[in-house]
Scaffold this active site. Structure first.
Site, PDB file in Angstrom:
ATOM      1  N   LYS A   1      -8.186 -11.301   1.323  1.00  0.00           N
ATOM      2  CA  LYS A   1      -8.387 -10.145   2.312  1.00  0.00           C
ATOM      3  C   LYS A   1      -9.688  -9.882   2.073  1.00  0.00           C
ATOM      4  CE  LYS A   1      -6.881  -5.793   3.864  1.00  0.00           C
ATOM      5  NZ  LYS A   1      -5.611  -4.626   3.796  1.00  0.00           N
TER       6      LYS A   1
ATOM      7  N   SER B   1      -2.896  -3.468   7.937  1.00  0.00           N
ATOM      8  CA  SER B   1      -4.366  -3.871   8.048  1.00  0.00           C
ATOM      9  C   SER B   1      -4.446  -5.279   7.546  1.00  0.00           C
ATOM     10  CB  SER B   1      -5.332  -2.872   7.189  1.00  0.00           C
ATOM     11  OG  SER B   1      -5.127  -3.045   5.977  1.00  0.00           O
TER      12      SER B   1
ATOM     13  N   SER C   1       0.277  -2.018   4.251  1.00  0.00           N
ATOM     14  CA  SER C   1      -0.714  -2.983   5.169  1.00  0.00           C
ATOM     15  C   SER C   1      -0.246  -4.433   4.368  1.00  0.00           C
ATOM     16  CB  SER C   1      -2.378  -2.841   4.580  1.00  0.00           C
ATOM     17  OG  SER C   1      -2.661  -1.770   5.815  1.00  0.00           O
TER      18      SER C   1
HETATM   19  N1  GLN Z   1      -1.487   1.560   8.872  1.00  0.00           N
HETATM   20  C1  GLN Z   1      -1.880   2.479   7.700  1.00  0.00           C
HETATM   21  C2  GLN Z   1      -3.092   3.117   7.836  1.00  0.00           C
HETATM   22  O1  GLN Z   1      -3.884   3.034   8.854  1.00  0.00           O
HETATM   23  C3  GLN Z   1      -1.940   1.655   6.408  1.00  0.00           C
HETATM   24  C4  GLN Z   1      -3.380   0.939   5.961  1.00  0.00           C
HETATM   25  C5  GLN Z   1      -2.907   0.283   4.653  1.00  0.00           C
HETATM   26  O2  GLN Z   1      -2.068   0.326   4.070  1.00  0.00           O
HETATM   27  N2  GLN Z   1      -4.336  -0.273   4.262  1.00  0.00           N
HETATM   28  O3  GLN Z   1      -3.789   3.631   7.028  1.00  0.00           O
END
Ligand code: GLN
Length: 498
Positions: free
Chosen positions: A82, A165, A189
Protein backbone atom coordinates in the site's frame (compact mmCIF):
# COMPACT_ATOMS: atom_id res chain seq x y z
CA UNK A 1 1.46 -28.35 -7.53
CA UNK A 2 2.80 -28.22 -11.05
CA UNK A 3 2.93 -24.67 -12.31
CA UNK A 4 3.13 -25.84 -15.91
CA UNK A 5 -0.53 -26.80 -15.72
CA UNK A 6 -1.66 -24.03 -13.36
CA UNK A 7 -1.03 -20.38 -14.21
CA UNK A 8 1.38 -18.74 -11.79
CA UNK A 9 -1.15 -16.11 -10.81
CA UNK A 10 -3.54 -18.84 -9.67
CA UNK A 11 -1.12 -19.88 -6.94
CA UNK A 12 -1.31 -18.58 -3.42
CA UNK A 13 1.66 -17.56 -1.30
CA UNK A 14 2.19 -21.03 0.20
CA UNK A 15 2.02 -22.75 -3.19
CA UNK A 16 4.26 -20.20 -4.86
CA UNK A 17 6.84 -20.42 -2.08
CA UNK A 18 6.87 -24.18 -2.58
CA UNK A 19 7.16 -23.93 -6.38
CA UNK A 20 10.05 -21.50 -5.97
CA UNK A 21 11.80 -23.61 -3.35
CA UNK A 22 11.60 -26.71 -5.51
CA UNK A 23 12.84 -24.64 -8.46
CA UNK A 24 9.81 -25.40 -10.62
CA UNK A 25 9.82 -21.71 -11.36
CA UNK A 26 12.35 -18.94 -10.81
CA UNK A 27 11.79 -15.73 -8.91
CA UNK A 28 12.57 -13.72 -12.05
CA UNK A 29 10.04 -15.68 -14.12
CA UNK A 30 7.45 -15.17 -11.37
CA UNK A 31 8.10 -11.44 -11.08
CA UNK A 32 7.93 -11.02 -14.86
CA UNK A 33 4.64 -12.89 -15.00
CA UNK A 34 2.98 -10.66 -12.40
CA UNK A 35 4.46 -7.45 -13.84
CA UNK A 36 3.03 -8.43 -17.20
CA UNK A 37 -0.39 -8.96 -15.61
CA UNK A 38 -0.21 -5.60 -13.89
CA UNK A 39 0.43 -3.97 -17.26
CA UNK A 40 -2.54 -5.68 -18.93
CA UNK A 41 -4.96 -4.73 -16.14
CA UNK A 42 -4.12 -1.04 -15.85
CA UNK A 43 -7.72 0.09 -16.22
CA UNK A 44 -8.39 -1.18 -12.68
CA UNK A 45 -6.10 1.57 -11.37
CA UNK A 46 -4.60 -0.65 -8.66
CA UNK A 47 -0.92 0.28 -9.01
CA UNK A 48 0.43 3.77 -8.42
CA UNK A 49 3.99 2.79 -9.27
CA UNK A 50 6.03 -0.02 -10.72
CA UNK A 51 9.81 -0.14 -11.04
CA UNK A 52 10.63 -3.13 -13.14
CA UNK A 53 14.40 -2.80 -12.70
CA UNK A 54 14.11 -2.78 -8.92
CA UNK A 55 11.67 -5.70 -8.89
CA UNK A 56 13.85 -7.80 -11.16
CA UNK A 57 16.96 -6.99 -9.15
CA UNK A 58 15.17 -8.23 -6.00
CA UNK A 59 14.02 -11.32 -7.90
CA UNK A 60 17.55 -12.09 -9.08
CA UNK A 61 18.78 -11.81 -5.51
CA UNK A 62 16.03 -14.21 -4.42
CA UNK A 63 17.05 -16.67 -7.16
CA UNK A 64 20.65 -16.52 -5.96
CA UNK A 65 19.51 -17.37 -2.44
CA UNK A 66 17.28 -20.15 -3.72
CA UNK A 67 20.21 -21.59 -5.67
CA UNK A 68 22.38 -21.50 -2.58
CA UNK A 69 19.90 -23.74 -0.78
CA UNK A 70 19.87 -21.29 2.08
CA UNK A 71 16.91 -19.14 1.16
CA UNK A 72 14.46 -17.52 3.59
CA UNK A 73 10.92 -18.93 3.75
CA UNK A 74 9.26 -16.63 1.23
CA UNK A 75 12.17 -16.25 -1.22
CA UNK A 76 10.86 -15.02 -4.57
CA UNK A 77 7.22 -14.60 -3.49
CA UNK A 78 5.88 -11.37 -5.00
CA UNK A 79 4.14 -8.80 -2.83
CA UNK A 80 2.92 -5.26 -3.41
CA UNK A 81 2.65 -2.55 -0.78
CA UNK A 82 0.00 0.00 0.00
CA UNK A 83 1.37 3.40 -0.92
CA UNK A 84 1.33 4.66 2.66
CA UNK A 85 4.28 2.40 3.52
CA UNK A 86 7.54 4.05 2.53
CA UNK A 87 9.90 2.23 0.18
CA UNK A 88 13.41 3.01 -0.99
CA UNK A 89 12.99 1.50 -4.45
CA UNK A 90 9.61 3.01 -5.30
CA UNK A 91 8.07 6.46 -4.83
CA UNK A 92 5.62 6.83 -1.93
CA UNK A 93 2.69 9.20 -2.30
CA UNK A 94 -0.09 8.19 0.12
CA UNK A 95 -2.13 8.86 -3.05
CA UNK A 96 -1.76 12.58 -2.36
CA UNK A 97 -0.60 15.43 -4.59
CA UNK A 98 1.23 16.54 -1.47
CA UNK A 99 3.70 13.66 -1.83
CA UNK A 100 3.68 13.13 -5.58
CA UNK A 101 7.20 12.14 -6.59
CA UNK A 102 8.38 11.70 -2.98
CA UNK A 103 11.16 9.18 -2.63
CA UNK A 104 11.87 7.79 0.82
CA UNK A 105 15.49 7.17 1.82
CA UNK A 106 14.48 4.05 3.77
CA UNK A 107 12.00 1.17 3.86
CA UNK A 108 9.18 0.93 6.41
CA UNK A 109 9.93 -1.79 8.96
CA UNK A 110 7.13 -4.04 7.68
CA UNK A 111 8.44 -3.66 4.12
CA UNK A 112 11.97 -4.48 5.30
CA UNK A 113 10.77 -7.50 7.28
CA UNK A 114 8.95 -8.98 4.32
CA UNK A 115 12.01 -8.33 2.16
CA UNK A 116 14.15 -10.16 4.72
CA UNK A 117 11.73 -13.07 4.46
CA UNK A 118 12.50 -13.12 0.73
CA UNK A 119 9.47 -11.31 -0.71
CA UNK A 120 9.99 -9.44 -3.97
CA UNK A 121 8.22 -6.08 -4.25
CA UNK A 122 6.15 -5.65 -7.40
CA UNK A 123 5.11 -2.06 -6.81
CA UNK A 124 2.96 0.31 -4.81
CA UNK A 125 -0.79 0.20 -4.56
CA UNK A 126 -3.44 2.87 -4.65
CA UNK A 127 -5.47 3.90 -1.62
CA UNK A 128 -7.66 6.73 -0.43
CA UNK A 129 -5.59 9.87 0.11
CA UNK A 130 -3.61 9.44 3.36
CA UNK A 131 -5.75 6.32 4.03
CA UNK A 132 -8.78 8.48 4.78
CA UNK A 133 -11.79 6.86 3.23
CA UNK A 134 -13.55 3.61 2.55
CA UNK A 135 -14.00 3.59 -1.22
CA UNK A 136 -10.65 4.35 -2.85
CA UNK A 137 -12.27 7.13 -4.84
CA UNK A 138 -10.01 9.77 -3.33
CA UNK A 139 -6.64 8.84 -4.83
CA UNK A 140 -5.19 12.11 -6.10
CA UNK A 141 -2.27 10.83 -8.15
CA UNK A 142 -2.60 8.97 -11.47
CA UNK A 143 -2.21 5.19 -11.51
CA UNK A 144 0.36 3.39 -13.65
CA UNK A 145 -0.61 3.86 -17.30
CA UNK A 146 -2.99 6.74 -16.54
CA UNK A 147 -2.57 10.48 -16.93
CA UNK A 148 -5.19 11.59 -14.40
CA UNK A 149 -6.12 10.37 -10.91
CA UNK A 150 -8.88 7.76 -10.93
CA UNK A 151 -10.85 5.65 -8.48
CA UNK A 152 -9.74 2.04 -8.16
CA UNK A 153 -12.22 -0.38 -9.69
CA UNK A 154 -13.57 -3.57 -8.18
CA UNK A 155 -12.53 -6.56 -10.32
CA UNK A 156 -15.91 -8.19 -9.58
CA UNK A 157 -17.71 -5.26 -11.20
CA UNK A 158 -15.59 -2.39 -12.53
CA UNK A 159 -18.49 0.03 -12.03
CA UNK A 160 -18.15 -0.50 -8.29
CA UNK A 161 -15.66 0.58 -5.63
CA UNK A 162 -13.16 -1.97 -4.26
CA UNK A 163 -13.60 -0.54 -0.77
CA UNK A 164 -10.90 1.38 1.05
CA UNK A 165 -8.74 2.76 2.08
CA UNK A 166 -6.57 -0.24 1.02
CA UNK A 167 -8.60 -0.55 -2.19
CA UNK A 168 -5.62 -0.96 -4.51
CA UNK A 169 -4.36 -3.82 -2.33
CA UNK A 170 -7.69 -5.66 -2.38
CA UNK A 171 -8.19 -5.05 -6.10
CA UNK A 172 -4.70 -6.28 -7.01
CA UNK A 173 -5.04 -9.50 -5.00
CA UNK A 174 -8.58 -10.21 -6.28
CA UNK A 175 -7.49 -9.58 -9.88
CA UNK A 176 -4.47 -11.87 -9.41
CA UNK A 177 -2.00 -9.06 -10.11
CA UNK A 178 -0.13 -10.10 -6.98
CA UNK A 179 -0.58 -13.11 -4.68
CA UNK A 180 -0.54 -10.84 -1.63
CA UNK A 181 -0.39 -7.23 -0.52
CA UNK A 182 0.12 -5.19 2.57
CA UNK A 183 -2.62 -2.90 3.78
CA UNK A 184 -3.14 -0.64 6.75
CA UNK A 185 -6.19 -0.51 8.95
CA UNK A 186 -7.07 2.50 11.10
CA UNK A 187 -10.82 1.98 11.20
CA UNK A 188 -11.37 -0.95 8.84
CA UNK A 189 -9.17 -0.32 5.82
CA UNK A 190 -7.90 -3.89 5.55
CA UNK A 191 -11.10 -5.70 6.52
CA UNK A 192 -13.63 -3.74 4.46
CA UNK A 193 -11.81 -3.78 1.08
CA UNK A 194 -10.94 -7.46 1.64
CA UNK A 195 -14.67 -8.14 2.15
CA UNK A 196 -15.68 -6.09 -0.90
CA UNK A 197 -13.18 -7.89 -3.16
CA UNK A 198 -13.67 -11.44 -1.85
CA UNK A 199 -10.21 -11.92 -0.36
CA UNK A 200 -8.83 -12.65 3.11
CA UNK A 201 -7.30 -9.87 5.21
CA UNK A 202 -6.02 -9.51 8.76
CA UNK A 203 -5.22 -6.53 10.94
CA UNK A 204 -3.12 -7.60 13.94
CA UNK A 205 -3.37 -6.29 17.48
CA UNK A 206 -2.41 -2.60 17.66
CA UNK A 207 1.32 -2.47 18.32
CA UNK A 208 2.14 -5.95 17.00
CA UNK A 209 3.47 -4.62 13.72
CA UNK A 210 5.81 -1.66 13.60
CA UNK A 211 4.47 1.69 12.41
CA UNK A 212 7.94 2.91 11.46
CA UNK A 213 7.66 4.15 7.88
CA UNK A 214 3.87 3.98 7.86
CA UNK A 215 2.71 7.47 6.90
CA UNK A 216 0.67 8.48 9.93
CA UNK A 217 -3.07 9.09 9.71
CA UNK A 218 -4.27 8.43 13.29
CA UNK A 219 -1.29 7.04 15.18
CA UNK A 220 -3.21 5.49 18.08
CA UNK A 221 -5.19 3.37 15.59
CA UNK A 222 -2.96 2.83 12.53
CA UNK A 223 -1.84 -0.76 12.06
CA UNK A 224 -0.34 -2.62 9.10
CA UNK A 225 -1.49 -6.08 8.07
CA UNK A 226 -1.77 -8.41 5.12
CA UNK A 227 -4.24 -9.31 2.40
CA UNK A 228 -4.13 -12.52 0.37
CA UNK A 229 -6.39 -15.29 -0.86
CA UNK A 230 -6.44 -17.54 2.18
CA UNK A 231 -5.91 -17.56 5.91
CA UNK A 232 -2.99 -19.92 5.32
CA UNK A 233 -1.28 -17.30 3.12
CA UNK A 234 -2.05 -14.52 5.60
CA UNK A 235 -0.53 -16.60 8.40
CA UNK A 236 2.72 -17.06 6.49
CA UNK A 237 3.07 -13.36 5.77
CA UNK A 238 1.94 -12.15 9.18
CA UNK A 239 4.55 -14.32 10.91
CA UNK A 240 7.20 -12.16 9.24
CA UNK A 241 5.39 -8.83 9.43
CA UNK A 242 4.89 -8.76 13.20
CA UNK A 243 7.43 -8.31 15.95
CA UNK A 244 8.80 -5.61 18.22
CA UNK A 245 10.67 -2.62 16.81
CA UNK A 246 11.70 -0.88 20.04
CA UNK A 247 14.24 1.46 18.51
CA UNK A 248 11.98 2.83 15.83
CA UNK A 249 8.40 2.58 17.07
CA UNK A 250 7.93 3.20 20.76
CA UNK A 251 4.36 1.89 20.58
CA UNK A 252 5.43 -1.43 19.11
CA UNK A 253 4.82 -4.07 21.73
CA UNK A 254 7.39 -6.33 23.26
CA UNK A 255 5.66 -9.45 22.01
CA UNK A 256 7.89 -11.76 20.01
CA UNK A 257 7.10 -12.71 16.44
CA UNK A 258 5.16 -15.94 16.22
CA UNK A 259 4.82 -18.65 13.60
CA UNK A 260 1.12 -18.22 12.94
CA UNK A 261 1.07 -21.17 10.52
CA UNK A 262 1.26 -23.43 13.54
CA UNK A 263 -2.08 -22.11 14.76
CA UNK A 264 -3.91 -23.02 11.55
CA UNK A 265 -4.83 -26.55 12.49
CA UNK A 266 -6.11 -25.87 16.00
CA UNK A 267 -9.46 -27.57 16.57
CA UNK A 268 -12.52 -25.37 16.73
CA UNK A 269 -14.57 -28.02 18.49
CA UNK A 270 -16.30 -26.23 21.36
CA UNK A 271 -15.02 -22.81 20.28
CA UNK A 272 -17.40 -20.16 21.59
CA UNK A 273 -18.19 -17.60 18.90
CA UNK A 274 -19.80 -14.46 20.29
CA UNK A 275 -22.56 -12.93 18.18
CA UNK A 276 -23.13 -9.28 19.07
CA UNK A 277 -26.79 -8.38 18.56
CA UNK A 278 -25.70 -4.83 17.69
CA UNK A 279 -23.97 -6.12 14.55
CA UNK A 280 -27.18 -7.64 13.19
CA UNK A 281 -29.68 -4.85 13.69
CA UNK A 282 -31.35 -2.40 11.39
CA UNK A 283 -29.14 -1.22 8.56
CA UNK A 284 -27.65 -4.61 7.78
CA UNK A 285 -28.59 -5.53 4.21
CA UNK A 286 -30.48 -8.80 3.78
CA UNK A 287 -27.97 -10.28 1.33
CA UNK A 288 -25.06 -9.65 3.70
CA UNK A 289 -27.04 -11.00 6.65
CA UNK A 290 -27.87 -14.17 4.72
CA UNK A 291 -24.24 -14.87 3.75
CA UNK A 292 -22.94 -14.15 7.27
CA UNK A 293 -25.66 -16.35 8.81
CA UNK A 294 -24.74 -19.18 6.47
CA UNK A 295 -21.08 -18.92 7.51
CA UNK A 296 -22.10 -19.00 11.17
CA UNK A 297 -24.22 -22.14 10.58
CA UNK A 298 -21.17 -23.65 8.94
CA UNK A 299 -19.17 -22.97 12.10
CA UNK A 300 -21.85 -24.66 14.17
CA UNK A 301 -21.61 -27.73 11.98
CA UNK A 302 -17.86 -27.70 12.51
CA UNK A 303 -18.41 -27.93 16.25
CA UNK A 304 -18.29 -24.29 17.34
CA UNK A 305 -20.94 -22.84 19.62
CA UNK A 306 -22.66 -19.53 18.90
CA UNK A 307 -23.07 -17.40 22.02
CA UNK A 308 -25.15 -14.20 22.10
CA UNK A 309 -23.11 -11.28 23.44
CA UNK A 310 -23.58 -7.53 23.72
CA UNK A 311 -21.37 -4.70 22.47
CA UNK A 312 -23.71 -1.97 23.68
CA UNK A 313 -21.67 1.02 22.51
CA UNK A 314 -21.36 -0.09 18.88
CA UNK A 315 -23.41 2.90 17.66
CA UNK A 316 -21.07 5.28 19.45
CA UNK A 317 -18.02 3.92 17.65
CA UNK A 318 -18.80 6.07 14.60
CA UNK A 319 -18.89 9.48 16.32
CA UNK A 320 -16.01 8.53 18.62
CA UNK A 321 -13.80 7.43 15.73
CA UNK A 322 -14.72 10.45 13.62
CA UNK A 323 -13.66 12.75 16.45
CA UNK A 324 -10.46 10.99 17.49
CA UNK A 325 -9.05 10.05 14.08
CA UNK A 326 -9.42 13.57 12.59
CA UNK A 327 -7.92 15.00 15.80
CA UNK A 328 -4.83 12.85 15.35
CA UNK A 329 -4.80 13.46 11.60
CA UNK A 330 -4.87 17.24 12.01
CA UNK A 331 -1.78 16.97 14.15
CA UNK A 332 0.03 14.37 12.03
CA UNK A 333 -0.58 16.19 8.77
CA UNK A 334 0.79 19.51 10.04
CA UNK A 335 4.19 18.31 8.86
CA UNK A 336 3.15 18.77 5.24
CA UNK A 337 3.98 22.45 5.13
CA UNK A 338 5.75 22.86 1.80
CA UNK A 339 9.14 22.94 3.53
CA UNK A 340 9.96 19.45 4.70
CA UNK A 341 8.28 17.11 2.25
CA UNK A 342 6.86 16.98 -1.21
CA UNK A 343 4.71 19.64 -2.76
CA UNK A 344 5.19 23.40 -2.48
CA UNK A 345 2.88 25.89 -4.19
CA UNK A 346 4.73 27.41 -7.14
CA UNK A 347 3.71 31.03 -6.40
CA UNK A 348 3.19 32.82 -3.06
CA UNK A 349 3.79 36.15 -1.41
CA UNK A 350 5.21 35.30 2.03
CA UNK A 351 5.71 32.34 4.36
CA UNK A 352 2.13 32.20 5.61
CA UNK A 353 0.82 32.47 2.08
CA UNK A 354 3.16 29.64 1.06
CA UNK A 355 1.73 27.38 3.82
CA UNK A 356 -1.82 28.25 2.87
CA UNK A 357 -1.42 27.74 -0.87
CA UNK A 358 0.65 24.59 -0.49
CA UNK A 359 -1.92 22.95 1.76
CA UNK A 360 -4.89 24.26 -0.23
CA UNK A 361 -3.44 22.82 -3.43
CA UNK A 362 -1.74 19.73 -2.02
CA UNK A 363 -4.58 18.15 -0.05
CA UNK A 364 -7.87 16.83 -1.44
CA UNK A 365 -11.31 17.62 -0.02
CA UNK A 366 -11.66 14.67 2.38
CA UNK A 367 -8.25 15.29 3.94
CA UNK A 368 -9.07 18.99 4.37
CA UNK A 369 -12.42 18.11 5.92
CA UNK A 370 -10.70 15.91 8.50
CA UNK A 371 -8.00 18.47 9.27
CA UNK A 372 -10.75 21.02 9.93
CA UNK A 373 -12.81 18.66 12.10
CA UNK A 374 -9.70 17.61 13.99
CA UNK A 375 -8.55 21.16 14.59
CA UNK A 376 -12.03 22.07 15.77
CA UNK A 377 -12.39 19.25 18.30
CA UNK A 378 -8.95 20.01 19.71
CA UNK A 379 -9.51 23.74 20.03
CA UNK A 380 -9.94 25.45 23.37
CA UNK A 381 -13.49 25.21 24.61
CA UNK A 382 -14.30 22.18 22.46
CA UNK A 383 -11.54 19.88 23.63
CA UNK A 384 -13.44 18.85 26.77
CA UNK A 385 -16.78 18.60 25.01
CA UNK A 386 -15.61 16.45 22.12
CA UNK A 387 -12.09 15.08 22.33
CA UNK A 388 -12.05 14.16 26.01
CA UNK A 389 -15.56 12.69 25.90
CA UNK A 390 -14.61 10.61 22.88
CA UNK A 391 -11.50 9.33 24.68
CA UNK A 392 -13.65 8.21 27.60
CA UNK A 393 -16.11 6.38 25.40
CA UNK A 394 -13.24 4.78 23.51
CA UNK A 395 -12.14 3.25 26.79
CA UNK A 396 -15.67 2.00 27.49
CA UNK A 397 -15.82 0.38 24.06
CA UNK A 398 -12.60 -1.48 24.87
CA UNK A 399 -14.06 -2.54 28.24
CA UNK A 400 -17.21 -3.83 26.52
CA UNK A 401 -15.05 -6.17 24.47
CA UNK A 402 -13.30 -7.48 27.58
CA UNK A 403 -16.68 -8.15 29.18
CA UNK A 404 -17.77 -9.97 26.02
CA UNK A 405 -14.61 -12.10 25.94
CA UNK A 406 -15.58 -13.48 29.35
CA UNK A 407 -18.25 -15.41 27.46
CA UNK A 408 -16.64 -16.20 24.12
CA UNK A 409 -13.34 -16.95 22.40
CA UNK A 410 -14.00 -15.06 19.17
CA UNK A 411 -16.55 -12.53 17.98
CA UNK A 412 -18.17 -12.80 14.55
CA UNK A 413 -20.34 -10.55 12.44
CA UNK A 414 -20.48 -8.74 9.13
CA UNK A 415 -17.60 -6.53 7.97
CA UNK A 416 -19.82 -3.94 6.33
CA UNK A 417 -23.58 -3.36 6.18
CA UNK A 418 -23.76 -3.82 2.37
CA UNK A 419 -21.73 -5.17 -0.52
CA UNK A 420 -19.54 -2.74 -2.51
CA UNK A 421 -21.52 0.16 -3.97
CA UNK A 422 -21.20 1.90 -7.32
CA UNK A 423 -18.43 4.39 -7.91
CA UNK A 424 -19.90 7.83 -7.21
CA UNK A 425 -22.85 6.24 -5.42
CA UNK A 426 -22.16 7.55 -1.92
CA UNK A 427 -21.15 11.20 -2.03
CA UNK A 428 -22.32 12.30 1.42
CA UNK A 429 -19.32 12.01 3.79
CA UNK A 430 -21.52 10.98 6.73
CA UNK A 431 -23.06 8.13 4.72
CA UNK A 432 -19.52 6.89 4.11
CA UNK A 433 -18.62 7.19 7.79
CA UNK A 434 -21.73 5.25 8.87
CA UNK A 435 -20.75 2.32 6.63
CA UNK A 436 -17.72 1.77 8.93
CA UNK A 437 -19.88 0.87 11.91
CA UNK A 438 -18.85 -2.79 12.22
CA UNK A 439 -15.11 -2.32 11.78
CA UNK A 440 -14.59 0.71 14.02
CA UNK A 441 -15.21 -0.92 17.43
CA UNK A 442 -12.29 -3.37 17.17
CA UNK A 443 -10.05 -0.58 15.88
CA UNK A 444 -10.87 1.68 18.80
CA UNK A 445 -10.15 -1.20 21.19
CA UNK A 446 -6.88 -2.09 19.38
CA UNK A 447 -8.05 -5.67 18.83
CA UNK A 448 -7.01 -7.95 15.95
CA UNK A 449 -9.65 -8.42 13.27
CA UNK A 450 -10.05 -10.31 10.10
CA UNK A 451 -12.24 -10.52 7.01
CA UNK A 452 -12.97 -13.94 5.55
CA UNK A 453 -14.84 -14.49 2.26
CA UNK A 454 -18.35 -15.75 3.03
CA UNK A 455 -20.07 -16.00 -0.32
CA UNK A 456 -21.84 -13.53 -2.51
CA UNK A 457 -24.65 -11.06 -2.12
CA UNK A 458 -26.58 -8.80 -4.48
CA UNK A 459 -25.15 -8.57 -7.99
CA UNK A 460 -22.80 -11.48 -7.27
CA UNK A 461 -20.65 -9.18 -5.13
CA UNK A 462 -18.52 -10.74 -2.38
CA UNK A 463 -19.52 -10.64 1.29
CA UNK A 464 -17.00 -10.81 4.13
CA UNK A 465 -17.36 -12.39 7.55
CA UNK A 466 -15.60 -10.41 10.25
CA UNK A 467 -13.81 -12.26 13.05
CA UNK A 468 -12.46 -10.38 16.06
CA UNK A 469 -10.24 -11.91 18.76
CA UNK A 470 -8.79 -10.72 22.01
CA UNK A 471 -5.34 -9.11 22.11
CA UNK A 472 -2.53 -11.21 20.59
CA UNK A 473 -4.87 -13.97 19.48
CA UNK A 474 -4.21 -13.58 15.78
CA UNK A 475 -3.49 -17.32 15.71
CA UNK A 476 -6.98 -18.11 16.90
CA UNK A 477 -8.45 -15.84 14.21
CA UNK A 478 -6.38 -17.43 11.49
CA UNK A 479 -7.17 -20.93 12.72
CA UNK A 480 -10.92 -20.31 12.67
CA UNK A 481 -10.72 -18.73 9.22
CA UNK A 482 -8.63 -21.62 7.92
CA UNK A 483 -11.13 -24.14 9.23
CA UNK A 484 -13.93 -22.41 7.32
CA UNK A 485 -11.76 -22.32 4.20
CA UNK A 486 -11.20 -26.06 4.45
CA UNK A 487 -14.91 -26.66 3.93
CA UNK A 488 -15.88 -23.73 1.69
CA UNK A 489 -14.39 -22.38 -1.52
CA UNK A 490 -15.50 -18.74 -1.35
CA UNK A 491 -11.87 -17.65 -1.06
CA UNK A 492 -11.03 -19.47 -4.30
CA UNK A 493 -13.79 -17.92 -6.36
CA UNK A 494 -12.70 -15.29 -8.80
CA UNK A 495 -14.22 -12.41 -10.70
CA UNK A 496 -15.38 -13.13 -14.27
CA UNK A 497 -12.62 -12.67 -16.79
CA UNK A 498 -9.80 -12.90 -14.22
N1 GLN B 1 -13.00 4.29 6.41
C1 GLN B 1 -12.32 4.71 7.58
C2 GLN B 1 -11.91 6.15 7.43
O1 GLN B 1 -12.31 6.73 6.50
C3 GLN B 1 -11.15 3.82 7.86
C4 GLN B 1 -9.91 4.22 7.15
C5 GLN B 1 -8.72 3.38 7.53
O2 GLN B 1 -8.84 2.36 8.20
N2 GLN B 1 -7.55 3.83 7.10
O3 GLN B 1 -11.20 6.69 8.22
Amino acid sequence: MNHRTTALHDLGVAELAQALRTRQVSAVETAQHFLQRARTQQSLGAFLSLNEDATLAQARAADALLASGNAPALAGVPIAHKDVLVTRDFPTTAASRMLQGYQSPFDATVVARLAQAGCVTLGKLSCDEFAMGGSNESAHVPPVGGTAPQPVRNPWDPARIPGGSSGGSACAVAARLTPAATGTDTGGSIRQPAAFCGITGIKPTYGRASRYGLIAYASSLDQAGVMAHSAEDCALLLSHLCGPDPERDSTSLDVPAEDFSRALDASIEGLRIGIPAEFFGEGLADDVRAAVDAALRQYEQLGARLVPIALPRTQLAVPVYYILSPAEASSNLSRFDGVRYGYRAPAFTDLLDMYKKTRAQGFGDEVKRRIMIGTYVLSEGYYDAYYLQAQKIRRMIADDFQAAFEHCDLIAGPVAPTVAWEIGGKTDPVANYLADIYTLPASLAGLPGMSVPAGQGAGGMPVGLQLIANYFQEGRLLGAAHRLQQVTDFHLQRPAGI
